[in-house]
Motif scaffolding. Structure first.
Motif, PDB file in Angstrom:
ATOM      1  N   THR A  26       0.972  -1.226   0.073  1.00  0.00           N
ATOM      2  CA  THR A  26      -0.181   0.070   0.094  1.00  0.00           C
ATOM      3  C   THR A  26       1.051   1.147  -0.062  1.00  0.00           C
ATOM      4  O   THR A  26       2.000   1.154   0.244  1.00  0.00           O
ATOM      5  CB  THR A  26      -1.034  -0.100   1.079  1.00  0.00           C
ATOM      6  N   ARG A  27       0.258   2.436  -0.395  1.00  0.00           N
ATOM      7  CA  ARG A  27       0.978   3.696  -0.547  1.00  0.00           C
ATOM      8  C   ARG A  27       1.789   4.156   0.740  1.00  0.00           C
ATOM      9  O   ARG A  27       2.973   4.533   0.263  1.00  0.00           O
ATOM     10  CB  ARG A  27      -0.055   4.883  -0.906  1.00  0.00           C
ATOM     11  N   ASN A  28       1.711   3.734   1.723  1.00  0.00           N
ATOM     12  CA  ASN A  28       2.486   4.208   2.856  1.00  0.00           C
ATOM     13  C   ASN A  28       3.960   3.342   2.802  1.00  0.00           C
ATOM     14  O   ASN A  28       4.612   3.855   3.734  1.00  0.00           O
ATOM     15  CB  ASN A  28       1.644   4.033   4.292  1.00  0.00           C
ATOM     16  N   LEU A  29       3.909   2.339   1.889  1.00  0.00           N
ATOM     17  CA  LEU A  29       5.282   1.684   2.120  1.00  0.00           C
ATOM     18  C   LEU A  29       6.228   2.852   1.288  1.00  0.00           C
ATOM     19  O   LEU A  29       7.236   2.919   1.610  1.00  0.00           O
ATOM     20  CB  LEU A  29       4.988   0.535   1.051  1.00  0.00           C
ATOM     21  N   TRP A  30       5.832   3.664   0.300  1.00  0.00           N
ATOM     22  CA  TRP A  30       6.429   4.668  -0.285  1.00  0.00           C
ATOM     23  C   TRP A  30       6.480   5.996   0.363  1.00  0.00           C
ATOM     24  O   TRP A  30       7.721   6.683   0.408  1.00  0.00           O
ATOM     25  CB  TRP A  30       5.857   4.887  -1.675  1.00  0.00           C
ATOM     26  N   ASN A  35       6.680  11.949  -0.963  1.00  0.00           N
ATOM     27  CA  ASN A  35       6.527  10.911   0.508  1.00  0.00           C
ATOM     28  C   ASN A  35       7.140  11.927   1.588  1.00  0.00           C
ATOM     29  O   ASN A  35       7.405  13.212   1.360  1.00  0.00           O
ATOM     30  CB  ASN A  35       7.400   9.827  -0.200  1.00  0.00           C
ATOM     31  N   LEU A  36       7.721  11.303   2.578  1.00  0.00           N
ATOM     32  CA  LEU A  36       8.371  11.992   3.685  1.00  0.00           C
ATOM     33  C   LEU A  36       9.697  12.762   3.294  1.00  0.00           C
ATOM     34  O   LEU A  36       9.867  13.910   4.045  1.00  0.00           O
ATOM     35  CB  LEU A  36       8.694  11.163   4.767  1.00  0.00           C
ATOM     36  N   ASN A  95      -5.931   5.754  -5.683  1.00  0.00           N
ATOM     37  CA  ASN A  95      -5.460   4.476  -5.522  1.00  0.00           C
ATOM     38  C   ASN A  95      -4.585   4.023  -4.376  1.00  0.00           C
ATOM     39  O   ASN A  95      -3.539   4.808  -4.416  1.00  0.00           O
ATOM     40  CB  ASN A  95      -4.957   3.793  -6.671  1.00  0.00           C
ATOM     41  N   PRO A  96      -5.041   3.379  -3.486  1.00  0.00           N
ATOM     42  CA  PRO A  96      -4.277   3.467  -2.311  1.00  0.00           C
ATOM     43  C   PRO A  96      -2.897   2.356  -2.313  1.00  0.00           C
ATOM     44  O   PRO A  96      -2.121   1.968  -1.428  1.00  0.00           O
ATOM     45  CB  PRO A  96      -5.049   2.810  -1.284  1.00  0.00           C
ATOM     46  N   MET A  97      -2.619   1.934  -3.426  1.00  0.00           N
ATOM     47  CA  MET A  97      -1.500   0.926  -3.827  1.00  0.00           C
ATOM     48  C   MET A  97      -0.234   1.649  -4.299  1.00  0.00           C
ATOM     49  O   MET A  97      -0.493   2.723  -4.998  1.00  0.00           O
ATOM     50  CB  MET A  97      -1.870   0.016  -4.633  1.00  0.00           C
ATOM     51  N   MET A 146      12.070   1.829  -5.335  1.00  0.00           N
ATOM     52  CA  MET A 146      12.427   1.267  -4.248  1.00  0.00           C
ATOM     53  C   MET A 146      13.151   0.134  -4.522  1.00  0.00           C
ATOM     54  O   MET A 146      14.285  -0.248  -3.421  1.00  0.00           O
ATOM     55  CB  MET A 146      11.144   1.119  -3.512  1.00  0.00           C
ATOM     56  N   HIS A 147      13.026  -0.704  -5.463  1.00  0.00           N
ATOM     57  CA  HIS A 147      13.541  -1.910  -5.764  1.00  0.00           C
ATOM     58  C   HIS A 147      14.970  -1.476  -5.976  1.00  0.00           C
ATOM     59  O   HIS A 147      16.066  -2.049  -5.674  1.00  0.00           O
ATOM     60  CB  HIS A 147      12.861  -2.559  -6.797  1.00  0.00           C
TER      61      HIS A 147
END
Length: 420
Positions: free
Chosen positions: A108-112, A144-145, A166-168, A177-178
């Motif tokens: 989900t988006r908060n991963l990013w 993001n942060l 979209n929350p993903m 990220m990868h």
């Protein structure tokens, strides 16, 4: 309007309690059976030389997640990738002192927005088990942060913008990220699917039914003709049958599409969305369902063992292939949605080429150790990070208190609504 809000709150709370219990039943039993690693239960713990703790996150908030990373950093814990973890478990690589694994489910988006920037800040790594069938193709990388730290936007603005999207995470963000090496992406199956497993109805799709905040994953998978409805966007009045995760041991039940269509049409002919304002709408719809089913007979069936194997095999294989294609990397590790799999899904995952399976807490596996079966990796909720040895360690009471408070919020909502 007040009645509608009450029903939404009740339905949401019931779903939250139901699925929290399903996922965390082994965790709850562990309280009484002491099925936790020693470092969780001991007043003065030490991590054994061959012990490998694994923690699971779903969503994270900036302050609480950073506090967890500060605790790990201050106490010199080393975070691993899934590949490194596997090599240690299978004795291909020597374990470093205080090595642990942090895992994130769903993507989900908060991963990013939250996890990735903070992991970079603290020079840590994590594994994310993702659902390629639910990932959007958008190419825009959202704020993001790191953008907050540079004064480009506030976190409140990021959160507000995300409510209408979209929350993903999208593939562009996942690729970034990868490439950084911070997040190791592995498989969480294709769709996080529930399947009907019997003709017993527990509800009908209605305006108060909570499909979940991403992917409609609380809605079972239906079929029209020979096509699965992977978006799980149902019409009002659709019977909701008792369901289980696709990776579980249960064969799939295929309902009578004609009866389903007539239930949907009955709702449409009787006011559509307004039909559900009636006090006894469930009884009325149930009686109609029974009438139609009795007069025409149910044209229903269950998948046979060959069909079940083919379906599970296809989903495990496709998820692996898509992630590998998108990220140009090997995908060797699988995590089960809802922490629920079966001996069949384990066997088929091996056939596809997965080297390990991740779960939640497992009844007969207290902790992960070097030399263990890599297809029985157990994971603890992230709050148990604070039970690791080190400065700033929290008491067991405070850790469990937070957990029970989360359940208590939903029980309070139900109690309040029933008093009205």
């Amino acid at each position: 309007m007040i009645l509608g809000l009450s029903q939404i709150q009740i339905q949401n709370s019931l779903n939250k309690i139901k699925w929290s219990y399903r996922k965390n039943a082994p965790d709850l039993k562990g309280v009484f059976l002491r099925n936790y690693p020693d470092f969780v239960l001991s007043a003065k713990p030490t991590l054994e030389e061959n012990e490998l703790p694994v923690f699971v996150f779903h969503t994270v908030e900036p302050l609480s997640f950073e506090a967890q990373l500060e605790f790990l950093s201050d106490n010199h814990y080393l975070t691993l990738t899934a590949g490194e973890f596997y090599e240690i478990v299978t004795k291909q690589k020597k374990k470093s002192t205080n090595a642990i694994l942090l895992t994130f489910d769903d993507g989900t988006r908060n991963l990013w927005t939250v996890a990735y920037p903070l992991l970079k800040k603290y020079k840590m790594k994590a594994v994310s088990f993702i659902l390629p069938g639910l990932i959007p193709d958008g190419k825009t990388m959202h704020f993001n942060l790191e953008d907050v730290w540079h004064g480009k936007i506030t976190f409140e603005e990021i959160a507000a913008a995300g409510k209408n999207e979209n929350p993903m995470c999208n593939w562009e963000e996942i690729t970034e990220m990868h490439k950084s090496g911070v997040i190791d992406f592995q498989s969480h199956t294709m769709y996080h699917a529930l399947i009907p497993v019997s003709n017993k109805i527990y509800d009908f799709f209605n305006p108060y039914f909570n499909p979940y905040f991403f992917g409609n994953i609380h809605v079972p998978l239906y079929r029209e003709g020979d096509k699965d409805l992977f978006d799980r966007k149902l019409k009002y009045g659709t019977p909701i049958y008792c369901s289980e995760p696709r990776m579980s041991q249960y064969p799939r039940y295929f309902d009578d599409e004609n009866v389903r269509t007539q239930c949907q049409q009955f709702v449409e002919d009787n006011g559509g969305k307004d039909f559900f304002k009636k006090k006894n709408w469930r009884r009325e719809l149930t009686l109609f369902f029974r009438k139609v089913a009795k007069s025409k007979g149910l044209n229903e069936k269950y998948e046979n063992s060959t069909e079940q194997m083919a379906s599970i095999l296809s989903e495990l294989k496709l998820s692996k292939l898509i992630i590998e294609s998108k990220l140009a990397k090997k995908v060797d590790h699988l995590c089960y949605p809802w922490f629920i799999g079966s001996s069949l899904s384990v066997r088929l995952s091996k056939e596809v080429g997965y080297k390990s399976n991740f779960w939640g807490m497992l009844p007969h596996t207290r902790e992960n150790r070097i030399g263990m079966d890599p297809f029985k990796i157990t994971r603890l909720e992230d709050r148990f990070i604070y039970r690791l040895p080190g400065e700033g360690r929290k008491s067991l009471v405070s850790v469990f208190q937070e957990k029970w408070e989360n359940y208590g919020i939903h029980f309070k909502i139900l109690k309040k609504m029933r008093q009205k």
